[in-house]
Design a protein around this motif. Structure first.
Motif, PDB file in Angstrom:
ATOM      1  N   LEU A  45       0.809  -1.216   0.000  1.00 35.60           N
ATOM      2  CA  LEU A  45       0.000   0.000   0.000  1.00 35.60           C
ATOM      3  C   LEU A  45       0.842   1.265   0.000  1.00 35.60           C
ATOM      4  CD1 LEU A  45      -2.086  -2.188   0.732  1.00 35.60           C
ATOM      5  CD2 LEU A  45      -3.183  -0.520   2.210  1.00 35.60           C
ATOM      6  N   THR A  46       2.153   1.109   0.005  1.00 38.00           N
ATOM      7  CA  THR A  46       3.048   2.260  -0.069  1.00 38.00           C
ATOM      8  C   THR A  46       3.488   2.460  -1.520  1.00 38.00           C
ATOM      9  OG1 THR A  46       5.105   1.006   0.245  1.00 38.00           O
ATOM     10  CG2 THR A  46       3.897   1.669   2.233  1.00 38.00           C
ATOM     11  N   PRO A  47       4.073   3.610  -1.840  1.00 33.05           N
ATOM     12  CA  PRO A  47       4.510   3.860  -3.224  1.00 33.05           C
ATOM     13  C   PRO A  47       5.885   3.296  -3.552  1.00 33.05           C
ATOM     14  CG  PRO A  47       4.806   5.836  -1.905  1.00 33.05           C
ATOM     15  CD  PRO A  47       4.124   4.842  -1.020  1.00 33.05           C
ATOM     16  N   VAL A  48       6.434   2.435  -2.700  1.00 33.81           N
ATOM     17  CA  VAL A  48       7.763   1.885  -2.951  1.00 33.81           C
ATOM     18  C   VAL A  48       7.787   1.167  -4.298  1.00 33.81           C
ATOM     19  CG1 VAL A  48       7.242  -0.277  -1.726  1.00 33.81           C
ATOM     20  CG2 VAL A  48       9.616   0.449  -2.004  1.00 33.81           C
ATOM     21  N   SER A  49       8.857   1.375  -5.060  1.00 30.10           N
ATOM     22  CA  SER A  49       8.963   0.750  -6.372  1.00 30.10           C
ATOM     23  C   SER A  49       9.302  -0.734  -6.228  1.00 30.10           C
ATOM     24  CB  SER A  49      10.030   1.440  -7.217  1.00 30.10           C
ATOM     25  OG  SER A  49      11.320   1.208  -6.662  1.00 30.10           O
ATOM     26  N   VAL A  50       8.960  -1.515  -7.236  1.00 29.72           N
ATOM     27  CA  VAL A  50       9.213  -2.954  -7.212  1.00 29.72           C
ATOM     28  C   VAL A  50      10.712  -3.236  -7.127  1.00 29.72           C
ATOM     29  CG1 VAL A  50       8.991  -5.119  -8.499  1.00 29.72           C
ATOM     30  CG2 VAL A  50       7.092  -3.489  -8.471  1.00 29.72           C
ATOM     31  N   GLY A  51      11.499  -2.490  -7.913  1.00 31.60           N
ATOM     32  CA  GLY A  51      12.945  -2.697  -7.915  1.00 31.60           C
ATOM     33  C   GLY A  51      13.573  -2.425  -6.561  1.00 31.60           C
ATOM     34  N   ARG A  52      13.181  -1.333  -5.930  1.00 34.03           N
ATOM     35  CA  ARG A  52      13.752  -1.004  -4.628  1.00 34.03           C
ATOM     36  C   ARG A  52      13.293  -2.002  -3.574  1.00 34.03           C
ATOM     37  NH1 ARG A  52      12.984   4.531  -1.113  1.00 34.03           N
ATOM     38  NH2 ARG A  52      10.827   4.186  -1.734  1.00 34.03           N
ATOM     39  N   TYR A  53      12.036  -2.409  -3.645  1.00 30.53           N
ATOM     40  CA  TYR A  53      11.518  -3.382  -2.683  1.00 30.53           C
ATOM     41  C   TYR A  53      12.288  -4.694  -2.797  1.00 30.53           C
ATOM     42  CZ  TYR A  53       8.157  -5.957   0.140  1.00 30.53           C
ATOM     43  OH  TYR A  53       7.575  -6.703   1.136  1.00 30.53           O
ATOM     44  N   PHE A  54      12.533  -5.135  -4.032  1.00 26.37           N
ATOM     45  CA  PHE A  54      13.255  -6.383  -4.257  1.00 26.37           C
ATOM     46  C   PHE A  54      14.682  -6.286  -3.715  1.00 26.37           C
ATOM     47  CE2 PHE A  54      15.817  -9.422  -6.523  1.00 26.37           C
ATOM     48  CZ  PHE A  54      14.997 -10.521  -6.707  1.00 26.37           C
ATOM     49  N   ALA A  55      15.383  -5.211  -4.065  1.00 28.30           N
ATOM     50  CA  ALA A  55      16.792  -5.073  -3.680  1.00 28.30           C
ATOM     51  C   ALA A  55      16.963  -4.962  -2.171  1.00 28.30           C
ATOM     52  CB  ALA A  55      17.395  -3.854  -4.373  1.00 28.30           C
ATOM     53  N   VAL A  56      16.166  -4.116  -1.529  1.00 36.08           N
ATOM     54  CA  VAL A  56      16.289  -3.919  -0.084  1.00 36.08           C
ATOM     55  C   VAL A  56      15.892  -5.189   0.671  1.00 36.08           C
ATOM     56  CG1 VAL A  56      15.455  -2.597   1.900  1.00 36.08           C
ATOM     57  CG2 VAL A  56      15.936  -1.437  -0.260  1.00 36.08           C
ATOM     58  N   SER A  57      14.846  -5.856   0.203  1.00 38.90           N
ATOM     59  CA  SER A  57      14.420  -7.100   0.851  1.00 38.90           C
ATOM     60  C   SER A  57      15.496  -8.171   0.732  1.00 38.90           C
ATOM     61  CB  SER A  57      13.110  -7.600   0.231  1.00 38.90           C
ATOM     62  OG  SER A  57      12.046  -6.702   0.483  1.00 38.90           O
ATOM     63  N   PHE A  58      16.102  -8.266  -0.442  1.00 41.10           N
ATOM     64  CA  PHE A  58      17.138  -9.270  -0.676  1.00 41.10           C
ATOM     65  C   PHE A  58      18.295  -9.094   0.309  1.00 41.10           C
ATOM     66  CE2 PHE A  58      21.007 -10.833  -2.629  1.00 41.10           C
ATOM     67  CZ  PHE A  58      20.629 -12.063  -3.140  1.00 41.10           C
ATOM     68  N   VAL A  59      18.802  -7.871   0.419  1.00 40.02           N
ATOM     69  CA  VAL A  59      19.934  -7.605   1.302  1.00 40.02           C
ATOM     70  C   VAL A  59      19.529  -7.721   2.771  1.00 40.02           C
ATOM     71  CG1 VAL A  59      21.648  -5.891   1.999  1.00 40.02           C
ATOM     72  CG2 VAL A  59      21.034  -6.125  -0.408  1.00 40.02           C
ATOM     73  N   GLY A  60      18.347  -7.210   3.101  1.00 38.39           N
ATOM     74  CA  GLY A  60      17.909  -7.201   4.493  1.00 38.39           C
ATOM     75  C   GLY A  60      17.645  -8.582   5.070  1.00 38.39           C
ATOM     76  N   MET A  61      17.234  -9.529   4.229  1.00 36.40           N
ATOM     77  CA  MET A  61      16.925 -10.874   4.722  1.00 36.40           C
ATOM     78  C   MET A  61      18.140 -11.793   4.764  1.00 36.40           C
ATOM     79  SD  MET A  61      13.124 -11.792   3.252  1.00 36.40           S
ATOM     80  CE  MET A  61      13.458 -11.419   1.522  1.00 36.40           C
ATOM     81  N   LEU A  62      19.252 -11.377   4.151  1.00 34.71           N
ATOM     82  CA  LEU A  62      20.431 -12.244   4.053  1.00 34.71           C
ATOM     83  C   LEU A  62      20.979 -12.727   5.408  1.00 34.71           C
ATOM     84  CD1 LEU A  62      22.628 -10.893   1.121  1.00 34.71           C
ATOM     85  CD2 LEU A  62      21.565 -13.147   1.328  1.00 34.71           C
ATOM     86  N   PRO A  63      21.150 -11.857   6.408  1.00 32.73           N
ATOM     87  CA  PRO A  63      21.729 -12.344   7.669  1.00 32.73           C
ATOM     88  C   PRO A  63      20.946 -13.499   8.291  1.00 32.73           C
ATOM     89  CG  PRO A  63      21.748  -9.950   7.619  1.00 32.73           C
ATOM     90  CD  PRO A  63      20.939 -10.389   6.439  1.00 32.73           C
ATOM     91  N   ALA A  64      19.632 -13.365   8.391  1.00 36.40           N
ATOM     92  CA  ALA A  64      18.816 -14.433   8.983  1.00 36.40           C
ATOM     93  C   ALA A  64      18.862 -15.687   8.122  1.00 36.40           C
ATOM     94  CB  ALA A  64      17.381 -13.957   9.151  1.00 36.40           C
ATOM     95  N   ILE A  65      18.854 -15.516   6.810  1.00 35.89           N
ATOM     96  CA  ILE A  65      18.904 -16.665   5.899  1.00 35.89           C
ATOM     97  C   ILE A  65      20.188 -17.453   6.106  1.00 35.89           C
ATOM     98  CG2 ILE A  65      19.222 -17.290   3.462  1.00 35.89           C
ATOM     99  CD1 ILE A  65      17.161 -15.123   2.779  1.00 35.89           C
ATOM    100  N   VAL A  66      21.320 -16.753   6.223  1.00 37.10           N
ATOM    101  CA  VAL A  66      22.606 -17.427   6.411  1.00 37.10           C
ATOM    102  C   VAL A  66      22.630 -18.204   7.728  1.00 37.10           C
ATOM    103  CG1 VAL A  66      25.074 -17.044   6.790  1.00 37.10           C
ATOM    104  CG2 VAL A  66      23.888 -15.819   4.956  1.00 37.10           C
TER     105      VAL A  66
END
Length: 223
Positions: A153-174
């Motif tokens: 529901l926010t105006p965040v772009s798909v590209g930025r959402y994908f990139a930030v989510s990818f980097v932000g989830m990495l520590p827990a994933i590892v």
């Protein structure tokens, strides 16, 4: 049309959960089939990787319980490097698709159901959208599925959402992938994350917000 699509999606998720045999989504079940899955991966490595990736995207998109167990399985089957790539891409693709479902299909329902939370999210995104989303992914204030719904529901772009989510989830994933390498030794989630590790993730998650506050304070002093 949106209501019909929403009902269809709800029915699909409900049926998937109801049709699964009892205890299908459990650590014990995963350990029981570990040897068979390892053999299948050894015989068909590319097919196993593709099936795992597709399963992860589906689970993340529809918010089906089991993402943590899939991550552990990824560590057991693919190791840290390949597992990180598969899980990070699968989780990020699923999160992005879930965000788009919220934006174009579930907008009215999310707005009514989570109005108070949306007010907080909108305020955070207005102040510094990238850092706010990054902090939520590192140490989520809201559950994974809820972040996807609210961000739709926010105006965040798909590209930025994908990139930030990818980097932000990495520590827990590892962390979970590393635990998955010893899947047969695990007895519960407590064997994966200690209280100290959870606190560390929480502190890391607040670093982007703290850095923003420090930068803002320095700027005020200069002016």
């Amino acid at each position: 049309m949106r209501k019909l699509l929403f009902m269809a999606l709800l029915v699909i998720v409900t049926l998937l959960l109801l049709l699964l045999p009892p205890d299908t989504i459990s650590l014990a079940t995963l350990q029981h089939y570990q040897s068979k899955l390892l053999l299948w991966h050894a015989l068909h490595p590319w097919l196993a990787a593709l099936a795992f990736f597709a399963s992860y995207v589906l689970v993340a998109t529809l918010s089906i319980p089991g993402a943590t167990l899939l991550t552990l399985l990824g560590g057991a089957l693919f190791g840290l490097v390949q597992g990180t790539l598969l899980v990070a891409l699968g989780a990020t693709c699923g999160a992005t698709l879930a965000m788009l479902l919220s934006r174009y299909l579930l907008r009215d329902w999310v707005q009514k159901r989570f109005a108070k939370m949306m007010a907080k999210v909108n305020k955070g995104m207005e102040q510094d959208g990238t850092r706010y989303l990054f902090a939520m992914r590192l140490a989520p204030v809201f559950p994974f599925f809820l972040v996807n719904l609210l961000m739709g529901l926010t105006p965040v772009s798909v590209g930025r959402y994908f990139a930030v989510s990818f980097v932000g989830m990495l520590p827990a994933i590892v962390v979970y992938l590393n635990a998955g390498k010893e899947l047969s030794q695990l007895r519960s989630a407590a064997d994966i994350l200690s209280p100290g590790m959870i606190l560390t993730f929480a502190l890391i998650g607040f670093l982007p917000l703290v850095s923003r506050w420090i930068a803002a304070a320095a700027q005020r002093r200069r002016s």
